[in-house]
Write an enzyme that holds these catalytic residues in place. Structure first.
Site, PDB file in Angstrom:
ATOM      1  N   LYS A 183       0.830  -1.366   0.067  1.00 52.48           N
ATOM      2  CA  LYS A 183       0.046   0.042  -0.067  1.00 52.48           C
ATOM      3  C   LYS A 183       0.807   1.365  -0.156  1.00 52.48           C
ATOM      4  O   LYS A 183       0.349   2.373  -0.067  1.00 52.48           O
ATOM      5  CB  LYS A 183      -0.873   0.080   1.427  1.00 52.48           C
ATOM      6  CG  LYS A 183      -1.979  -1.105   1.398  1.00 52.48           C
ATOM      7  CD  LYS A 183      -2.874  -0.813   2.127  1.00 52.48           C
ATOM      8  CE  LYS A 183      -3.011  -1.644   3.424  1.00 52.48           C
ATOM      9  NZ  LYS A 183      -3.971  -1.473   4.431  1.00 52.48           N
TER      10      LYS A 183
ATOM     11  N   LYS B  80       2.415   2.758   2.048  1.00 48.60           N
ATOM     12  CA  LYS B  80       1.938   3.257   3.362  1.00 48.60           C
ATOM     13  C   LYS B  80       3.221   3.481   4.398  1.00 48.60           C
ATOM     14  O   LYS B  80       3.530   2.032   4.539  1.00 48.60           O
ATOM     15  CB  LYS B  80       0.520   2.897   3.970  1.00 48.60           C
ATOM     16  CG  LYS B  80      -0.493   3.381   3.406  1.00 48.60           C
ATOM     17  CD  LYS B  80      -1.784   3.056   4.068  1.00 48.60           C
ATOM     18  CE  LYS B  80      -3.106   3.621   3.478  1.00 48.60           C
ATOM     19  NZ  LYS B  80      -4.134   3.427   4.516  1.00 48.60           N
TER      20      LYS B  80
HETATM   21  N1  C2G Z   1     -12.593   4.624   7.125  1.00 47.35           N
HETATM   22  C1  C2G Z   1     -13.874   5.265   7.252  1.00 47.35           C
HETATM   23  N2  C2G Z   1     -13.834   6.670   7.212  1.00 47.35           N
HETATM   24  C2  C2G Z   1     -12.811   7.302   7.227  1.00 47.35           C
HETATM   25  C3  C2G Z   1     -11.411   6.485   7.028  1.00 47.35           C
HETATM   26  C4  C2G Z   1     -11.296   5.302   7.037  1.00 47.35           C
HETATM   27  O1  C2G Z   1     -14.826   4.285   7.275  1.00 47.35           O
HETATM   28  N3  C2G Z   1     -12.798   8.725   7.377  1.00 47.35           N
HETATM   29  C5  C2G Z   1     -12.667   3.010   7.193  1.00 47.35           C
HETATM   30  C6  C2G Z   1     -12.267   2.553   5.775  1.00 47.35           C
HETATM   31  O2  C2G Z   1     -13.086   2.522   4.651  1.00 47.35           O
HETATM   32  C7  C2G Z   1     -11.723   1.225   5.997  1.00 47.35           C
HETATM   33  C8  C2G Z   1     -11.292   1.380   7.661  1.00 47.35           C
HETATM   34  O3  C2G Z   1     -11.877   2.369   8.075  1.00 47.35           O
HETATM   35  O4  C2G Z   1     -12.745   0.366   6.056  1.00 47.35           O
HETATM   36  C9  C2G Z   1      -9.898   1.143   7.851  1.00 47.35           C
HETATM   37  O5  C2G Z   1      -9.265   2.393   7.029  1.00 47.35           O
HETATM   38  P1  C2G Z   1      -7.732   2.178   6.545  1.00 47.35           P
HETATM   39  O6  C2G Z   1      -6.680   2.231   7.568  1.00 47.35           O
HETATM   40  O7  C2G Z   1      -7.409   3.381   5.693  1.00 47.35           O
HETATM   41  O8  C2G Z   1      -7.590   0.910   5.675  1.00 47.35           O
HETATM   42  P2  C2G Z   1      -7.092   0.632   4.177  1.00 47.35           P
HETATM   43  O9  C2G Z   1      -5.854   1.380   4.122  1.00 47.35           O
HETATM   44  O10 C2G Z   1      -8.245   1.277   3.454  1.00 47.35           O
HETATM   45  O11 C2G Z   1      -6.852  -0.905   4.402  1.00 47.35           O
HETATM   46  O12 C2G Z   1      -7.267  -5.151   2.928  1.00 47.35           O
HETATM   47  C10 C2G Z   1      -8.111  -4.094   2.865  1.00 47.35           C
HETATM   48  C11 C2G Z   1      -7.048  -3.024   3.405  1.00 47.35           C
HETATM   49  O13 C2G Z   1      -6.236  -3.477   4.240  1.00 47.35           O
HETATM   50  C12 C2G Z   1      -7.901  -1.877   3.777  1.00 47.35           C
END
Ligand code: C2G
Length: 132
Positions: A45, A47
């Site tokens: 990712k 990240k």
């Molecule tokens: N999320 C949310 N609202 C936000 C930010 C994040 O609902 N303002 C949700 C995302 O949609 C996700 C969860 O919180 O369902 C975790 O977000 P992230 O840590 O950014 O996860 P991500 O990088 O999208 O990783 O295999 C799937 C991946 O690991 C998802």
């Protein structure tokens, strides 16, 4: 017991994450969070997390909605996860809408929940950078 699973990085834990986790738990009795490892985050990712895996895991485990935290090491582990953990429902924010529909084939309910607008880890980092 209805088991729910969700996946993510959850860096700089914020209320958008909490909104997601609360609604995910409301869909069952037991919520599993597959937390992206530092290696997965970097390699897949691109990240770089502020908090490392153990710190992010500790934060998640302190949340009342979360029952178990496991590592997310690959994109491919979702099928074996839902099978081995006997998961009923898979939940993700709707920024992933459609991406994991293949889990229907495993007999798993796939739910995409609306993201919390205006907040994100990226935005937090940007705002903090603008302050200094
Ligand atoms: N999320 C949310 N609202 C936000 C930010 C994040 O609902 N303002 C949700 C995302 O949609 C996700 C969860 O919180 O369902 C975790 O977000 P992230 O840590 O950014 O996860 P991500 O990088 O999208 O990783 O295999 C799937 C991946 O690991 C998802």
């Amino acid at each position: 017991m209805k088991k729910v699973i969700t996946y993510g990085t959850f860096d700089l834990l914020h209320y958008g994450h909490i909104n997601l986790l609360r609604r995910a738990k409301e869909m069952g009795d037991y919520l599993i969070v597959a937390l992206s490892t530092d290696e997965f985050n970097w390699n897949e990712k691109h990240k770089k997390c502020y908090f490392n895996y153990e710190q992010r895991k500790q934060l998640l485990e302190a949340i009342r909605y979360v029952d178990l935290v496991i590592p997310e090491k690959s994109w491919e582990q979702k099928i074996s996860d839902v099978q081995e953990l006997r998961v009923d429902t898979f939940v993700m924010g709707d920024d992933w809408k459609g991406k994991f529909d293949f889990l229907h084939n495993e007999g798993v309910q796939v739910v995409y929940l609306s993201r919390t607008p205006e907040i994100s880890t990226t935005q937090i980092k940007k705002d903090l950078n603008d302050i200094n």
